[in-house]
Design a protein around this motif. Sequence first.
Motif, mmCIF file in Angstrom:
data_model
loop_
_atom_site.group_PDB
_atom_site.id
_atom_site.type_symbol
_atom_site.label_atom_id
_atom_site.label_comp_id
_atom_site.label_asym_id
_atom_site.label_seq_id
_atom_site.Cartn_x
_atom_site.Cartn_y
_atom_site.Cartn_z
ATOM 1 N N ILE A 69 -16.542 -7.082 -12.585
ATOM 2 C CA ILE A 69 -15.217 -7.417 -12.093
ATOM 3 C C ILE A 69 -15.342 -8.776 -11.434
ATOM 4 C CG2 ILE A 69 -15.515 -6.198 -9.885
ATOM 5 C CD1 ILE A 69 -12.497 -5.360 -10.200
ATOM 6 N N TRP A 71 -13.163 -12.275 -9.575
ATOM 7 C CA TRP A 71 -11.919 -12.754 -8.968
ATOM 8 C C TRP A 71 -11.993 -14.255 -8.761
ATOM 9 C CZ3 TRP A 71 -11.468 -14.790 -3.923
ATOM 10 C CH2 TRP A 71 -12.583 -14.663 -3.098
ATOM 11 N N ILE A 84 -7.669 -11.175 -10.563
ATOM 12 C CA ILE A 84 -8.760 -10.261 -10.895
ATOM 13 C C ILE A 84 -8.850 -10.108 -12.408
ATOM 14 C CG2 ILE A 84 -9.564 -7.858 -10.710
ATOM 15 C CD1 ILE A 84 -8.038 -7.633 -8.078
ATOM 16 N N ASP A 85 -10.055 -9.881 -12.902
ATOM 17 C CA ASP A 85 -10.288 -9.523 -14.295
ATOM 18 C C ASP A 85 -11.544 -8.668 -14.346
ATOM 19 O OD1 ASP A 85 -9.738 -9.407 -16.971
ATOM 20 O OD2 ASP A 85 -9.949 -11.546 -17.336
ATOM 21 N N LEU A 86 -11.669 -7.821 -15.343
ATOM 22 C CA LEU A 86 -12.841 -6.959 -15.430
ATOM 23 C C LEU A 86 -13.084 -6.464 -16.841
ATOM 24 C CD1 LEU A 86 -12.274 -3.309 -14.387
ATOM 25 C CD2 LEU A 86 -10.388 -4.905 -14.336
ATOM 26 N N GLY A 98 -12.574 2.248 -13.537
ATOM 27 C CA GLY A 98 -11.841 0.983 -13.540
ATOM 28 C C GLY A 98 -10.862 0.932 -12.381
ATOM 29 N N VAL A 102 -11.038 -1.735 -9.307
ATOM 30 C CA VAL A 102 -9.910 -2.618 -8.992
ATOM 31 C C VAL A 102 -9.414 -2.349 -7.571
ATOM 32 C CG1 VAL A 102 -7.526 -3.220 -9.597
ATOM 33 C CG2 VAL A 102 -9.247 -2.944 -11.402
#
Length: 170
Positions: A69, A71, A84-86, A98, A102
Amino acid sequence: MSDLYGAAVVLRPAVPEDVPALAAVRSTPEVRTRWRGGDDLAGEVAADLEDPDVHCLTIRYDERTVGMIQWYAEEEPDYRHAGIDLFLDPSVHGRGLGTDAVRTLARHLVDDRGYHRLVIDPAADNAAAIRCYEKVGFRPVGVMRQYERGADGTWHDGLLMDLLAAELVR
């Protein structure tokens, strides 16, 4: 930054020794569909870890790395927010990891870093990711048309979602 503890996951700052495990997750067909890359996924993961504008954390579950994850921040005072991305290993999909990752990162960004707004931008057709983010409190803001190029070379829509600090589902 120290480790962040969720209900089931631990988010740990990623280090170069994590690259092989993260590249292995990125190489799974399910993840590769969403996180495209070239032939050198290990090199791409290593470059992500070296990018000073992106903060990468491993997602750890049951003593193993199951994803990453990350940011980033917009620090211009009038537009200050974090994004954010993961990606998560398909072998652990459907377990709420998940959502836990998050939520854990969102809590850190709101409580410890003082961000009042967070954004995330899943593919518009990624229903599982959208449900995951909604559980944390993210809301759809709008469709970004022809936002990203798919593996087939065509453009695909993205969904912009945001979360205000007061909306975080703890």
